[in-house]
Scaffold this motif. Structure first.
Motif, PDB file in Angstrom:
ATOM      1  N   PRO A 185      50.905  14.221 -62.982  1.00 48.12           N
ATOM      2  CA  PRO A 185      50.200  15.173 -62.678  1.00 48.12           C
ATOM      3  C   PRO A 185      50.858  15.625 -61.243  1.00 48.12           C
ATOM      4  CG  PRO A 185      48.662  13.721 -63.062  1.00 48.12           C
ATOM      5  CD  PRO A 185      50.041  12.897 -63.080  1.00 48.12           C
ATOM      6  N   GLU A 233      41.129  15.826 -62.891  1.00 50.42           N
ATOM      7  CA  GLU A 233      42.060  16.783 -63.129  1.00 50.42           C
ATOM      8  C   GLU A 233      43.325  15.974 -63.627  1.00 50.42           C
ATOM      9  OE1 GLU A 233      42.846  19.047 -59.585  1.00 50.42           O
ATOM     10  OE2 GLU A 233      41.070  20.278 -59.775  1.00 50.42           O
ATOM     11  N   ARG A 234      43.541  14.860 -62.819  1.00 54.25           N
ATOM     12  CA  ARG A 234      44.661  13.826 -63.439  1.00 54.25           C
ATOM     13  C   ARG A 234      44.435  13.293 -64.841  1.00 54.25           C
ATOM     14  NH1 ARG A 234      48.456  10.385 -60.944  1.00 54.25           N
ATOM     15  NH2 ARG A 234      48.408   8.404 -62.076  1.00 54.25           N
ATOM     16  N   HIS A 237      44.845  15.992 -67.228  1.00 55.24           N
ATOM     17  CA  HIS A 237      46.452  16.396 -67.403  1.00 55.24           C
ATOM     18  C   HIS A 237      47.035  15.329 -68.630  1.00 55.24           C
ATOM     19  CE1 HIS A 237      50.618  16.813 -66.351  1.00 55.24           C
ATOM     20  NE2 HIS A 237      50.702  15.344 -66.304  1.00 55.24           N
TER      21      HIS A 237
END
Length: 431
Positions: A185, A233-234, A237
Motif C-alpha cells: 500500500p 485501508e491496508r 488494498h
C-alpha cells in the motif's frame, strides 16, 4: 545417577557461556555472586541464573516520564553484553528517540508493544538480528519453502515502525517476493510507535482513575480511529488485488487477528472457499494479542486462503529468543538444538519433576545464540514438554501446543526471584 556424554557436553557448554557472560553482563555477575555460583555443574545450577521476563521491564517508569535517558542507559547497560552507558542521549525527547540513538550506536533494541502495560526493552546486536533472520529462512526451507522469488508476498501485519519488524519484512520480501508481486500500500506505518503506546498507557490509567479530561479522551480516540482506519485501508488494498489474482501463489506473513480480518474483507468482496487456487503459504507466530476470534478462526483462514498445513510455518518463540520452535504436522513445537529448555515449577525456583518422559510447568530457556545479553530467561508461559521425541518421527524435545500464560490463569504470574532481580537493577541505576 550417571551422566551421559551428551549431558556432560551440555553442562560444559553452559558453563563456558556462563564464564564468558558473567564477565560482560553486570546483572548476571551480581546474581551469580548472590547465589554463590562460580561454575555450572548441573542443569539445576542454571535455574537461579535465568532472568525473569519481567527483568526487561524493571526500569522505574518515572525515568521515561521525566526523560532520564542517561539512567535508562545505565539500566539497559546492566543487562547488556556490550556497554550502553556512554551512548550520547543529548537531545533525546522520548522513547522512540532513545531507541533510534541506541540503534545508531549498534544496539538493536527489541521492544514489546506494551499493550498490556509497561513495555520491555532487550538489547540485541546485529549478530542477533542476523541469526534470527537466518533461522526464519532455515525453518521455512525445512518446511519445503526455500527462498524463491516466485511469490506474491503479502506482509499483512500488523504494520509498525519498529526496525526489527521492518528488517524481518524486508528480509522475507527479498527472499520470496517476485518481480511482479502485489505492491505494498502507498501508506506506511504510523511513526512514533513507543510515543503512541506510552500515551495509550497513560490514557488508560487516567480513564481508570477518572482524571482524563473529555477533550483529551476525544482527541486520543480520534487518533486511535485514524490508525485503525489506516490498517483497514491496508487490508482492503491487499484484498482487492488478491481477488483479482486469485489463481496466483501468495506468501502471507501475519499474526492471526489481522489475517482473520483480511479473510472477512475478502468474503465481503464475494470471495468464497475454493476461489483461491494457488498453493499459498503462511508464516506466523504469537497468539491473538488479546483479540477475541471465533473458535474456528484458523480453519476459516486456511480454507479461504487455500493454505495447506504443509505450507504453514507456525512457531513458538518470544523476543527473548533468537530462534524459533517450528510446529510439525503432529502438532508439536520442536526445540532446536541450540536452545536448552528448562521446565520449572510455577514460581520458577526449581526444575519441575519429569514423569514418563514428560514435564509440565513454567517454560525457561537458554538460547546459546544470544549475543547482546545473557541468553537465559524465565517466561510467563505454562507448557507441557516431551523429552523423548515426537510422533512425527523426529528426535529431540518438543512442546505441546496447549500453551497458556500464567497471567491468564488463576495462578498469578509471580516468579519468586523477580523482586530480587529488580532490586539488583535499581542498585545499578542508583549507583
Amino acid at each position: 545417577m550417571s551422566v551421559t556424554t551428551d549431558q556432560r557436553d551440555l553442562i560444559e557448554d553452559l558453563d563456558a557461556r556462563f564464564q564468558e557472560r558473567r564477565a560482560q553482563v553486570p546483572l548476571l555477575a551480581q546474581r551469580a555472586e548472590g547465589e554463590g555460583l562460580t561454575q555450572i555443574r548441573s542443569p539445576e545450577d542454571m535455574v537461579p541464573l535465568l532472568f525473569p521476563h519481567t527483568t526487561y521491564k524493571s526500569y522505574p517508569e518515572s525515568l521515561i516520564a521525566k526523560g532520564k535517558w542517561g539512567q535508562m542507559n545505565r539500566w539497559l547497560d546492566s543487562l547488556s553484553t556490550y556497554r550502553v552507558a556512554d551512548v550520547d542521549v543529548a537531545g533525546v525527547e522520548d522513547v522512540d528517540d532513545w531507541i533510534d540513538r541506541l540503534e545508531a550506536a549498534g544496539h538493536m533494541v527489541s521492544s514489546s508493544s506494551g499493550t498490556s502495560g509497561k513495555g520491555s526493552f532487550l538489547n540485541k546486536t546485529r549478530a542477533d538480528r542476523d541469526t534470527s533472520s537466518r533461522n526464519m529462512l532455515d525453518c521455512l526451507a525445512e518446511l519445503g519453502l526455500p527462498p524463491e522469488n516466485k511469490w506474491n508476498f503479502i506482509p499483512v501485519g500488523p504494520e509498525t515502525s519498529l526496525s526489527s519488524h521492518i528488517a524481518m519484512r524486508e528480509m522475507l520480501a527479498a527472499s520470496y517476493r517476485s518481480p511482479d508481486s502485489i505492491e505494498l500500500p502507498p501508506t506506511s506505518a504510523p511513526g512514533g510507535h513507543h510515543r503512541y503506546m506510552s500515551r495509550l498507557q497513560a490514557m488508560r490509567r487516567a480513564m481508570a482513575d477518572g482524571t482524563a479530561a473529555p477533550d483529551e479522551v476525544a482527541q486520543f480516540e480520534a487518533e486511535a480511529a485514524g490508525r485503525q482506519q489506516q490498517n483497514e485501508e491496508r487490508l482492503h488494498h491487499f484484498a482487492q488485488q488478491i481477488r483479482e489474482r486469485r489463481s496466483e501463489r501468495f506468501f502471507f506473513s501475519s499474526q492471526f487477528p489481522n489475517l482473520y480480518r483480511l479473510t472477512e474483507i475478502l468474503r465481503e468482496m464475494g470471495v468464497e472457499d475454493g476461489d483461491l487456487t494457488g498453493e499459498n503459504a503462511l508464516t506466523t507466530g504469537g497468539g491473538l494479542k488479546g483479540t477475541s476470534l471465533p473458535d474456528d478462526y484458523q480453519s476459516k483462514i486456511y480454507r479461504l486462503l487455500n493454505i495447506d498445513p504443509s505450507r504453514f510455518l507456525h512457531y513458538y518463540s518470544m523476543q527473548e529468543l533468537n530462534l524459533r520452535m517450528p510446529k510439525c504436522l503432529a502438532g508439536r513445537y520442536h526445540v532446536p538444538a541450540e536452545v536448552v529448555l528448562l521446565v520449572l515449577d510455577k514460581n520458577g525456583e526449581t526444575l519441575a519433576p519429569v514423569s514418563d518422559g514428560q514435564v509440565e510447568g513454567r517454560a525457561g530457556f537458554f538460547d546459546t545464540t544470544v549475543d547482546g545479553r545473557w541468553g537465559g530467561t524465565i517466561s510467563g508461559d505454562k507448557i507441557r514438554a516431551d523429552l523423548g521425541g515426537c510422533p512425527c518421527g523426529r528426535p529431540g524435545t518438543t512442546v505441546f501446543d496447549q500453551i497458556s500464560r500464567y497471567s491468564d490463569l488463576k495462578d498469578d504470574d509471580k516468579i519468586t526471584c523477580a523482586g530480587t532481580m529488580d532490586a539488583y537493577v535499581r542498585g545499578f541505576i542508583e549507583d
